[in-house]
Motif scaffolding. Structure first.
Motif, PDB file in Angstrom:
ATOM      1  N   THR A   1     -11.207 -49.594  17.443  1.00  0.00           N
ATOM      2  CA  THR A   1     -10.697 -49.977  18.763  1.00  0.00           C
ATOM      3  C   THR A   1     -11.523 -49.347  19.870  1.00  0.00           C
ATOM      4  O   THR A   1     -11.900 -50.014  20.848  1.00  0.00           O
ATOM      5  N   VAL A   2     -11.814 -48.056  19.740  1.00  0.00           N
ATOM      6  CA  VAL A   2     -12.627 -47.379  20.761  1.00  0.00           C
ATOM      7  C   VAL A   2     -14.021 -47.990  20.829  1.00  0.00           C
ATOM      8  O   VAL A   2     -14.589 -48.164  21.914  1.00  0.00           O
ATOM      9  N   THR A   3     -14.591 -48.363  19.681  1.00  0.00           N
ATOM     10  CA  THR A   3     -15.906 -49.013  19.679  1.00  0.00           C
ATOM     11  C   THR A   3     -15.871 -50.331  20.437  1.00  0.00           C
ATOM     12  O   THR A   3     -16.788 -50.645  21.208  1.00  0.00           O
ATOM     13  N   GLY A   4     -14.812 -51.103  20.236  1.00  0.00           N
ATOM     14  CA  GLY A   4     -14.705 -52.368  20.962  1.00  0.00           C
ATOM     15  C   GLY A   4     -14.615 -52.176  22.458  1.00  0.00           C
ATOM     16  O   GLY A   4     -15.279 -52.887  23.230  1.00  0.00           O
ATOM     17  N   TYR A   5     -13.834 -51.198  22.908  1.00  0.00           N
ATOM     18  CA  TYR A   5     -13.704 -50.969  24.343  1.00  0.00           C
ATOM     19  C   TYR A   5     -14.967 -50.350  24.943  1.00  0.00           C
ATOM     20  O   TYR A   5     -15.316 -50.648  26.091  1.00  0.00           O
TER      21      TYR A   5
ATOM     22  N   LYS B   1     -17.886 -54.100  15.871  1.00  0.00           N
ATOM     23  CA  LYS B   1     -16.514 -53.705  15.563  1.00  0.00           C
ATOM     24  C   LYS B   1     -16.063 -54.283  14.224  1.00  0.00           C
ATOM     25  O   LYS B   1     -15.442 -53.582  13.403  1.00  0.00           O
ATOM     26  N   ARG B   2     -16.360 -55.575  13.988  1.00  0.00           N
ATOM     27  CA  ARG B   2     -15.989 -56.176  12.705  1.00  0.00           C
ATOM     28  C   ARG B   2     -16.739 -55.533  11.548  1.00  0.00           C
ATOM     29  O   ARG B   2     -16.180 -55.360  10.454  1.00  0.00           O
ATOM     30  N   TRP B   3     -18.004 -55.173  11.760  1.00  0.00           N
ATOM     31  CA  TRP B   3     -18.765 -54.497  10.697  1.00  0.00           C
ATOM     32  C   TRP B   3     -18.139 -53.148  10.360  1.00  0.00           C
ATOM     33  O   TRP B   3     -18.049 -52.770   9.191  1.00  0.00           O
ATOM     34  N   LEU B   4     -17.715 -52.439  11.406  1.00  0.00           N
ATOM     35  CA  LEU B   4     -17.061 -51.154  11.153  1.00  0.00           C
ATOM     36  C   LEU B   4     -15.736 -51.358  10.430  1.00  0.00           C
ATOM     37  O   LEU B   4     -15.412 -50.618   9.491  1.00  0.00           O
TER      38      LEU B   4
ATOM     39  N   PHE C   1     -22.881 -60.678  29.906  1.00  0.00           N
ATOM     40  CA  PHE C   1     -21.581 -60.103  29.576  1.00  0.00           C
ATOM     41  C   PHE C   1     -21.031 -60.701  28.285  1.00  0.00           C
ATOM     42  O   PHE C   1     -20.534 -59.974  27.400  1.00  0.00           O
ATOM     43  N   VAL C   2     -21.131 -62.027  28.147  1.00  0.00           N
ATOM     44  CA  VAL C   2     -20.650 -62.677  26.924  1.00  0.00           C
ATOM     45  C   VAL C   2     -21.475 -62.235  25.723  1.00  0.00           C
ATOM     46  O   VAL C   2     -20.930 -61.975  24.636  1.00  0.00           O
ATOM     47  N   LEU C   3     -22.802 -62.129  25.904  1.00  0.00           N
ATOM     48  CA  LEU C   3     -23.660 -61.667  24.810  1.00  0.00           C
ATOM     49  C   LEU C   3     -23.302 -60.243  24.396  1.00  0.00           C
ATOM     50  O   LEU C   3     -23.238 -59.913  23.202  1.00  0.00           O
ATOM     51  N   GLY C   4     -23.056 -59.377  25.382  1.00  0.00           N
ATOM     52  CA  GLY C   4     -22.647 -58.018  25.062  1.00  0.00           C
ATOM     53  C   GLY C   4     -21.325 -57.970  24.325  1.00  0.00           C
ATOM     54  O   GLY C   4     -21.147 -57.176  23.381  1.00  0.00           O
ATOM     55  N   LEU C   5     -20.378 -58.823  24.732  1.00  0.00           N
ATOM     56  CA  LEU C   5     -19.099 -58.868  24.025  1.00  0.00           C
ATOM     57  C   LEU C   5     -19.272 -59.331  22.583  1.00  0.00           C
ATOM     58  O   LEU C   5     -18.624 -58.797  21.666  1.00  0.00           O
ATOM     59  N   LEU C   6     -20.142 -60.323  22.372  1.00  0.00           N
ATOM     60  CA  LEU C   6     -20.383 -60.790  21.001  1.00  0.00           C
ATOM     61  C   LEU C   6     -20.983 -59.675  20.137  1.00  0.00           C
ATOM     62  O   LEU C   6     -20.585 -59.488  18.973  1.00  0.00           O
ATOM     63  N   VAL C   7     -21.942 -58.951  20.707  1.00  0.00           N
ATOM     64  CA  VAL C   7     -22.539 -57.845  19.958  1.00  0.00           C
ATOM     65  C   VAL C   7     -21.493 -56.772  19.663  1.00  0.00           C
ATOM     66  O   VAL C   7     -21.417 -56.230  18.543  1.00  0.00           O
ATOM     67  N   ALA C   8     -20.663 -56.447  20.670  1.00  0.00           N
ATOM     68  CA  ALA C   8     -19.637 -55.417  20.470  1.00  0.00           C
ATOM     69  C   ALA C   8     -18.635 -55.848  19.400  1.00  0.00           C
ATOM     70  O   ALA C   8     -18.222 -55.042  18.548  1.00  0.00           O
ATOM     71  N   ARG C   9     -18.222 -57.119  19.420  1.00  0.00           N
ATOM     72  CA  ARG C   9     -17.283 -57.586  18.403  1.00  0.00           C
ATOM     73  C   ARG C   9     -17.913 -57.606  17.025  1.00  0.00           C
ATOM     74  O   ARG C   9     -17.241 -57.336  16.025  1.00  0.00           O
TER      75      ARG C   9
END
Length: 886
Positions: free
Chosen positions: A632-636, A609-612, A598-606
């Motif tokens: 925002t939608v990408t992060g969620y 999101k930052r790249w976007l 879960f933490v790894l997935g959150l890091l990838v998602a963030r």
């Protein structure tokens, strides 16, 4: 004959021949059945003569067991024999504690090997099932091709072979766990029985009478032991042996005596640094500054080593010399080692208390307390250690002499009472000192945390232990009183060492990473980490070390309660790799891995999101609001994907998640309506986008720019740089004024007052000209002037102009005010009053005006037509406004 009739005839034939076949079958059964089988087959074929039976497909031969499975089966058979033997041994109820420990030692390796077998067979079984599933569902007999049927039979045999082996391994693993539980329960029960075994108490006359009766026999045993010792010394004493023992004793005495002089020097606790450096004094005359935390810790460890190591080494040298010389009988060797160990233990207690409390060096003290408290606590700890070690030495002497049981009971009980009395006296002195302090003159001042005495809860616990030890000794629970004393001793020593270890970890880890040390500077230079990040890493590392130290201390403390490390290891292993609660398997390792995913997935998602936000979306032509919505939608979405992956790893299927969602819906119905309302409103805001990031909005009394839109709330930054957090439900259901919803054009309106005696057309042209000359005012629609009011002293105009950007509204309004004032002043429409001139407006004279008008109408002659009002006085025109020139 129809097919239905042929089937009925075949069934009737089989029913008639079945009893004969069963009765003809004996123990061997097969030959007679084989003889009658052709006849039955002939009758059956005669009955079904019109249609010849189809040739059956040859059945595939049984799949042979592979060599690797044979080896695993042989290993499992050996493990089963070992477990059966241990289980059979447990049927003996007279097993001692050592026998149970021996049985317990060999179970963990067996269980570990069984787990390895299960882990190795698991992937093979899944692979075999997958290969079998590739053949599809099994068809009716004779419908499959022979090669497919043979392949299916071989794969089914492989699956059955691996599955049977895994079932056997799992059953043996359960058997090993059950045997381990039985041994642990029996050992725990034996420990409890021995702990709560009751004998005659010290107040029992029977105990003293029995001790008096056995006293002559015990004295004779003591005399025999003394004679044996003298004979042993005479027999083995030689000049060389006596010289070696004397040298060992001399070295030990030198170490014991020398450590008192070595410890202060080796500890480097300078007495001159007890007083801190006073500010304002000369550096050459002022005493050195107080020692730092790290210096205190290093000095404490040096004191422990200098005070404990020589004593332990001296006791070891003497014990080794006496055992090698054989001057003491073998049964008294334990007593000698007990005496030497008692001396070393007292030295260790003294060194640890001196290191932590430092009674004679207050500035080097690690535990915050007053000087008198530290001195009293040091004396109390050493006194209790001396009494306990003497008592244990006497008990070992009783065991070596094989004295009567009443003597042993009395000895242990008396020493337990002495320990309770010493502890109670020490606690009483603390209480007496507190009462003396409270009786002092002057107002009561609460003691600071760094000069506190022994706290109330700790003293209460001490009184409880002292009372329990005394009552158990008097009531006959001698074993329980000795156990409480041991717990008091080991808990105090363990707590002191644990505190010293924790303080050392905090000082060294914090000093290395948190201060401006060489290591911290090198890490910052080489890794690019900030000082704040290093401080956080230091805090995490110190916390992890604390957890390890506390866990180790807890394991050592539980060992004195009869819990062994193997039981603790098995419990930790069961908790980490899974244990069942009903039909649910709870596995700490699975939870940890799921959290990691879960933490790894959150890091990838963030990261995405930052790249976007920072790289891709700024390179597009999308407006900032749409870019914020996409990020925002990408992060969620990344959060939901990470949560789904974690749930899948935990084994939560869609049905279970639905059940959880149903349970959550009940909570939503009771107390989470506002949260869900804001969440749905946030999704609507991100989808419909009536309000975007960067919009200038007015919500109630707040006006500002939208900075961030999340699924719960929206952040608005007002013009005074304040952040207003507005729930999304207010934006959806409330009234919101968006100044830039369609475009960013805005409207500016200013009010201008011109004297009444001026030309209004000229004034309007001048005002419009000022607006047209401003670069931010739009040409279409053109600015215009509205003649608002014909006032008594002034003519009021309103300039309305449209501007390019509503964000420049205040700036344009200010510029237009400056330009209009300058233009009208230069044109004389706004008179220059000169220095000191002012226009005074007098209000509230309406009643006086009415009265003067009535007087004027009554005094002055009426002129004009009837019904017309009387002419106004000449001075009435300036009754309210007057120009004053000094």
């Amino acid at each position: 004959m129809t097919p239905l009739r042929r089937w009925i005839a075949a069934l009737l034939t089989a029913a008639v021949l079945a009893p004969g076949l069963v009765s003809a079958q004996g123990p061997a059964g097969k030959p007679e059945a084989d003889k009658e089988a052709p006849a039955a087959a002939g009758q059956g074929s005669a009955a079904a003569k019109p249609e010849a039976p189809k040739a059956e497909a040859p059945k595939p031969p049984p799949t042979p067991i592979s060599e690797q499975i044979k080896q695993i089966r042989a290993q499992l058979d050996a493990e089963k024999a070992d477990l059966d033997q241990r289980e059979q041994a447990l049927t003996n109820h007279s097993l001692s504690k050592d026998d149970l420990a021996l049985l317990r030692e060999g179970i963990d390796p067996v269980a570990e090997r069984l787990r390895q077998v299960i882990d190795s067979l698991g992937p093979r079984l899944e692979a075999a099932k997958e290969r079998l599933n590739q053949l599809g569902p099994k068809l009716k007999e004779g419908a499959e091709a022979p090669d497919v049927a043979q392949e299916r039979a071989q794969r089914e045999g492989g699956v059955a072979e691996i599955d049977d082996t895994m079932r056997l391994a799992r059953s043996l693993l359960v058997q090993s766990e059950q045997i381990s539980d039985q041994i642990s329960n029996r050992r725990r029960a034996a420990f409890t029985r021995a702990l709560f075994e009751r004998t005659d108490g010290l107040v029992s006359p029977t105990l003293w009478s029995r001790a008096t009766t056995s006293l002559p026999q015990d004295l004779r045993a003591l005399e025999v032991a003394a004679d044996d010792t003298v004979m042993q010394v005479r027999r083995n004493a030689s000049p060389l042996t006596l010289l070696a023992v004397a040298l060992a004793i001399g070295v030990s005495v030198a170490l014991y005596v020398g450590r008192r002089h070595i410890a202060p020097r080796f500890g480097r606790r300078d007495a001159a640094r007890d007083l801190a450096k006073e500010p304002g004094k000369d550096a050459a005359k002022a005493p050195p500054k107080a020692p730092s935390r790290r210096e205190k810790v290093l000095a404490a460890w040096r004191v422990v080593l200098a005070g404990a190591v020589p004593a332990i080494l001296g006791s070891f040298v003497v014990g080794l010399a006496i055992e090698a010389s054989e001057l003491v009988p073998e049964r008294f060797t334990v007593v000698v080692h007990g005496i030497l160990g008692a001396l070393a233990f007292v030295a260790v207690v003294e060194a640890v208390t001196d290191a932590l409390l430092s009674p004679d060096r207050p500035n080097w003290r690690l535990v915050a307390m007053e000087d008198a408290t530290a001195e009293r606590l040091t004396r109390l700890a050493i006194a209790i250690a001396v009494v306990i070690t003497v008592g244990r030495t006497v008990e070992e002497l009783n065991d070596s002499l094989s004295l009567a049981l009443p003597i042993s009971i009395i000895t242990r009980g008396l020493f337990a009472l002495v320990v309770a009395v010493v502890l109670a006296e020490g606690l009483r002195r603390f209480a007496a000192r507190a009462e003396t302090e409270e009786a002092c003159l002057g107002p009561y001042v609460a003691a600071e945390s760094n000069t506190s005495t022994i706290g109330g809860p700790l003293r209460i616990l001490g009184w409880v232990v002292a009372g329990a030890v005394a009552l158990c000794a008097l009531a006959g629970y001698i074993a329980l009183s000795s156990f409480l004393i041991d717990q008091l001793l080991w808990t105090a020593v363990g707590a002191a060492l644990l505190y010293l270890a924790i303080v050392s970890a905090d000082a060294f880890i914090g000093g290395v990473l948190q201060d401006d040390s060489r290591v911290a500077t090198a890490l910052q230079a080489n890794t690019g980490l900030r000082k704040r990040s290093l401080n956080q890493i230091a805090v995490l590392m110190a916390g992890l070390v604390r957890v390890v130290l506390i866990t180790t201390a807890a394991v050592l403390l539980l060992a004195t309660w009869g819990v062994e490390s193997t039981d603790i290891y098995a419990s930790f292993r069961a908790a980490f790799f899974g244990f069942k609660v009903g039909d649910v398997t709870v596995s700490l390792s699975t939870i940890v891995f799921a959290l990691g995913l879960f933490v790894l997935g959150l890091l990838v998602a963030r990261t995405v999101k930052r790249w976007l936000e920072n790289t891709y979306l700024p390179a597009t032509d999308l407006d900032p609001g749409l870019r914020n919505s996409i990020a925002t939608v990408t992060g969620y979405v990344g959060f939901l994907i990470s949560l789904t992956v974690a749930f899948s790893f935990l084994g939560l299927s869609l049905e279970k998640i639905t059940i959880v969602a149903g349970a959550l819906s009940v909570g939503i119905g009771f107390g989470l309506q506002s949260i869900v309302n804001n969440f749905v409103s946030g999704l609507l805001l991100l989808w419909e986008r009536p309000i975007r990031v960067g919009d200038l909005v007015v919500i109630g009394d707040n006006e500002g720019y939208v900075r961030r839109i999340s699924v719960r709330s929206t952040e608005i930054q007002t013009f005074d740089r304040s952040a207003v957090i507005v729930p999304n439900s207010n934006l959806i259901s409330g009234v919101v004024k968006n100044r830039v919803r369609g475009d960013r054009t805005g409207r500016v309106a200013i009010t201008v007052s011109v004297l009444r005696n001026q030309d209004p057309v000229k004034a309007a042209d001048l005002i419009v000209g000022c607006a047209r000359a401003h670069p931010d005012v739009l040409r279409e629609p053109p600015p215009r002037v509205v003649f608002r009011k014909i006032g008594d002293p002034f003519l009021e105009f309103e300039l309305i102009a449209m501007i390019l950007d509503v964000g420049q509204q205040l700036k344009v309004q200010s510029d237009l005010n400056f330009a209009v004032f300058k233009t009208l002043s230069e044109a004389g429409l706004i008179p220059n009053l000169g220095p000191g001139a002012s226009i005074v407006t007098v209000q509230g004279l309406e009643p006086m005006q009415e009265a003067l008008g009535q007087i004027a109408r009554g005094v002055l002659p009426t002129s004009g037509a009837p019904g017309e009002p009387a002419p106004r006085p000449a001075g009435d025109e300036r009754r309210r406004t007057r120009e004053t020139v000094p």
